[in-house]
Design an enzyme around this catalytic site. Structure first.
Site, PDB file in Angstrom:
ATOM      1  N   ARG A  67      71.162 -20.306 -85.249  1.00  0.00           N
ATOM      2  CA  ARG A  67      70.832 -21.676 -85.678  1.00  0.00           C
ATOM      3  C   ARG A  67      70.817 -21.688 -87.196  1.00  0.00           C
ATOM      4  NH1 ARG A  67      69.372 -26.101 -87.354  1.00  0.00           N
ATOM      5  NH2 ARG A  67      68.205 -27.660 -86.218  1.00  0.00           N
ATOM      6  N   GLU A  75      73.200 -34.251 -82.308  1.00  0.00           N
ATOM      7  CA  GLU A  75      73.258 -33.610 -80.997  1.00  0.00           C
ATOM      8  C   GLU A  75      74.276 -34.328 -80.113  1.00  0.00           C
ATOM      9  OE1 GLU A  75      71.639 -30.815 -80.396  1.00  0.00           O
ATOM     10  OE2 GLU A  75      70.612 -30.896 -82.328  1.00  0.00           O
ATOM     11  N   ARG A 111      66.948 -18.252 -80.746  1.00  0.00           N
ATOM     12  CA  ARG A 111      68.146 -18.200 -81.579  1.00  0.00           C
ATOM     13  C   ARG A 111      67.768 -17.584 -82.918  1.00  0.00           C
ATOM     14  NH1 ARG A 111      69.580 -24.529 -81.186  1.00  0.00           N
ATOM     15  NH2 ARG A 111      67.414 -24.514 -81.848  1.00  0.00           N
TER      16      ARG A 111
END
Length: 166
Positions: A67, A75, A111
């Site tokens: 990320r 998104e 992440r």
């Protein structure tokens, strides 16, 4: 009570030292290059196998999800999602990248949180500069906050991407 010569000298030396330190810090701050940033911390190398969206990639070595720190891209289902993802794909898709950690290692989704470089280009900053992500500075990960926020100001001024209608 009058100051002695030694006290005056000590105060003068302190003032000169502080001034020199301040000037030195300012010079470093304003003349720092991407190469300096790359040398500042250890970097990990990887190859991008897939771009999920405008702020998340997968590395080919072990399907590590990364990320991008300091940004928030649209998104799936939001305006400019496809453009943001395509821009990041163009920057990093299939390429060797260097990832750099700030303070936090992973997010709640496990992440890696990283700054991403292609050569000396800070990809996180470029996403914001192109108007395809917003700056999203979340302490303690603030190493490049000024650069990212400056890029956002530039994108806003130029009405790029997410700032086009504002």
């Amino acid at each position: 009570m009058p100051m002695t010569g030694k006290a005056t000298l000590a105060i003068s030396a302190t003032v000169i030292f502080l001034f020199a330190a301040w000037v030195g810090i300012s010079v470093i701050t304003f003349t720092k290059t991407a190469e300096d940033d790359l040398a500042a911390l250890p970097l990990e190398e990887g190859i991008v196998s897939y771009v999920i969206d405008g702020d998340t990639i997968i590395l080919s070595d072990d399907d590590t999800r990364v990320r991008l720190i300091g940004i928030d891209a649209p998104e799936l289902g939001e305006p400019l999602y496809a453009e943001s993802r395509a821009f990041l794909e163009k920057l990093v898709g299939g390429r060797v990248v260097f990832i750099q950690r700030d303070q936090t290692d992973t997010d709640p989704y496990n992440r890696l949180l990283r700054y991403i470089y292609v050569g000396t280009t800070l990809v996180n900053e470029e996403m914001v500069r192109g108007g395809l992500a917003r700056g999203a500075i979340i302490p303690p990960d603030t190493r490049y906050a000024a650069r990212i926020l400056s890029a956002e100001s530039s994108a806003k001024r130029e009405h790029l991407g997410i700032w086009a209608e504002q």
